[in-house]
Design a protein around this motif. Structure first.
Motif, short mmCIF file in Angstrom:
data_model
loop_
_atom_site.label_atom_id
_atom_site.label_comp_id
_atom_site.label_asym_id
_atom_site.label_seq_id
_atom_site.Cartn_x
_atom_site.Cartn_y
_atom_site.Cartn_z
N LEU A 237 13.07 50.49 22.65
CA LEU A 237 14.17 50.07 21.78
C LEU A 237 15.46 49.76 22.52
O LEU A 237 16.34 49.09 22.00
N ILE B 242 19.58 46.35 24.74
CA ILE B 242 20.86 46.91 25.22
C ILE B 242 20.89 46.89 26.75
O ILE B 242 21.90 46.53 27.35
N LYS C 271 21.99 49.02 15.79
CA LYS C 271 21.83 48.12 16.93
C LYS C 271 22.98 47.12 17.02
O LYS C 271 23.51 46.87 18.10
N PRO D 113 22.00 53.43 20.05
CA PRO D 113 21.81 53.22 18.61
C PRO D 113 20.88 54.29 18.03
O PRO D 113 19.84 54.61 18.62
N GLU E 88 18.82 55.46 11.80
CA GLU E 88 19.52 54.22 11.46
C GLU E 88 20.82 54.56 10.73
O GLU E 88 20.86 55.47 9.90
#
Ligand SMILES: *Cc1c(COP(=O)(O)O)cnc(C)c1O
Length: 391
Positions: free
Chosen positions: A18, A22, A339, A355, A364
């Motif tokens: 994930l 980034i 994100k 994130p 989230e």
């Protein structure tokens, strides 16, 4: 000539990395010459205290330690762990039966499912949470039912909300307080509910206490094993990584129920041959030695936390000030995903945060700040967010 060998399903099943995006953005921005402030990594920036390094130095020069770790070497570290548990938590441990040395606690967390999970079996783990809980289960062929950590429940799992069929099927539950990434702590009443839950549903508790020594304002985190009945239903993972700034040394341990510790030992004896004995000797000095280094480490984190908390408040962010761990778990401003907001902080202010969805779906709407940079860099980061008018 080359060959084509298909990857195992367990590798294909791994979630996409994930932080890839980034990481790519970070590299691109760094290339433009931006001085990036990285608040993303959960790795202490301070060095290991010198008396521990000296102990390694001494032990590394002894040829007896150049060989496979000996059984008695193991016992020496296990005894230091038992002494430490007695002093720190008032918990009695048999160093021969209730303690096992790990090559960092991640190693033990990843391996424990191999001792209990058959293909198709179920484990419980918190979301957001340390990703190793569920990848370890997955590698053993099992699957994970996630217990969402919600703000309205104080970021503790709601054990009563777990469906009956899930309770029946689950064999292990992974819990972690003080918590990464939410920085929440758990009190005696939660651990009591957890022990009852384990007893009622016949589930083994794997408690991860990696952050039990990183705390502020005089707050003292508990051990799961301080709870009556805990040693009958589970084990606790611990590590020297965060406590003594020793992430690179790879030294941790698991303690608790003897047959579970033995089962983990059985798995490990078929996979690894133990931690470098010189590192174990240094670990003994860390646990038995002067603990003033810990107060110094915590005083530094507290200074950083105070600056960060005051700054984030001033900027209008919503979050709970942490009592423990070196993280702050912050709500993403309205209108952004985790994100998107992490991307914005990077693009507009050169700041890296993690994130929240990187720790599971229930993360989230949040981002995690790690206080693993000096306080002047934290102050600079806050200043940049202010000046850049990020949102
Ligand atoms: C850092 C961390 C660990 C410790 O990892 P080691 O392998 O002991 O270095 C374990 N659990 C959590 C939640 C962590 O953040």
């Amino acid at each position: 000539m080359s060959v084509t060998v298909e990857l195992a399903e367990r590798v294909k099943l791994l979630p996409p990395y994930l932080f890839k995006e980034i990481d790519e953005q970070k590299a691109a921005i760094r290339k433009q010459g931006v001085d990036i402030i990285d608040l993303g990594v959960g790795d202490p920036d301070m060095p290991t205290p010198p008396h521990i390094i000296d102990a390694l130095d001494l032990a590394a020069n002894d040829p007896a330690n150049h060989r496979y770790p000996s059984y008695s070497g193991m016992v020496g570290f296990n005894e230091a762990v038992a002494r430490w548990y007695g002093r720190r938590f008032g918990v009695d441990l048999d160093p021969n039966r209730e303690v096992i040395t790990l090559i960092g606690s991640k190693e033990g967390i990843a391996h424990i499912p191999l001792a209990y999970i058959n293909p198709g079996d179920l484990a419980l783990a918190t979301s957001p949470g340390y990703p190793v809980y569920h990848t370890g289960v997955q590698f053993a062929g099992g699957s994970t039912y996630f217990l969402d950590l919600k703000k309205e429940n104080g970021f503790l799992p709601d054990l009563d909300a777990i469906p009956a069929d899930v309770r029946r099927k689950a064999k292990l539950v992974f819990v972690n307080y003080p918590n990464n990434p939410t920085s929440t702590v758990a009190e005696a009443d939660f651990y009591e509910r957890l022990v009852r839950f384990a007893e009622t549903n016949n589930i083994l508790v794997c408690h991860d206490a990696a952050y039990s020594e990183i705390a502020f304002d005089g707050y003292t985190p508990r051990s799961f094993l301080q709870t009556p009945g805990a040693k009958e239903v589970g084990i606790e993972f611990h590590s020297l990584s965060k406590t003594y700034n020793m992430t690179g040394w790879r030294l941790g341990f698991a303690v608790g129920r003897a047959d579970v510790i033995q089962a983990l030992g059985k798995i490990k004896s078929n996979i690894d041959s133990g931690a470098f004995q010189a590192v174990q000797y240094a670990g003994i000095v860390a646990l038995d030695g002067d603990q003033r280094c810990l107060s110094e480490i915590n005083a530094e984190y507290q200074k950083r936390r105070d600056i960060l908390v005051a700054g984030l408040r001033r900027l209008g962010f919503s979050f709970e000030a942490p009592k423990a761990t070196f993280y702050v778990w912050v709500e993403v401003p309205k209108g952004y995903t985790s994100k998107q907001f992490a991307g914005l902080l990077l693009q507009k202010a050169g700041i890296v945060v993690t994130p929240g969805n990187g720790f599971g779906e229930a993360g989230e709407g949040y981002f995690r700040i790690a206080m693993t940079v000096p306080s002047d860099r934290i102050a600079e980061a806050l200043d940049r967010i202010d000046r850049a008018k990020v949102w």
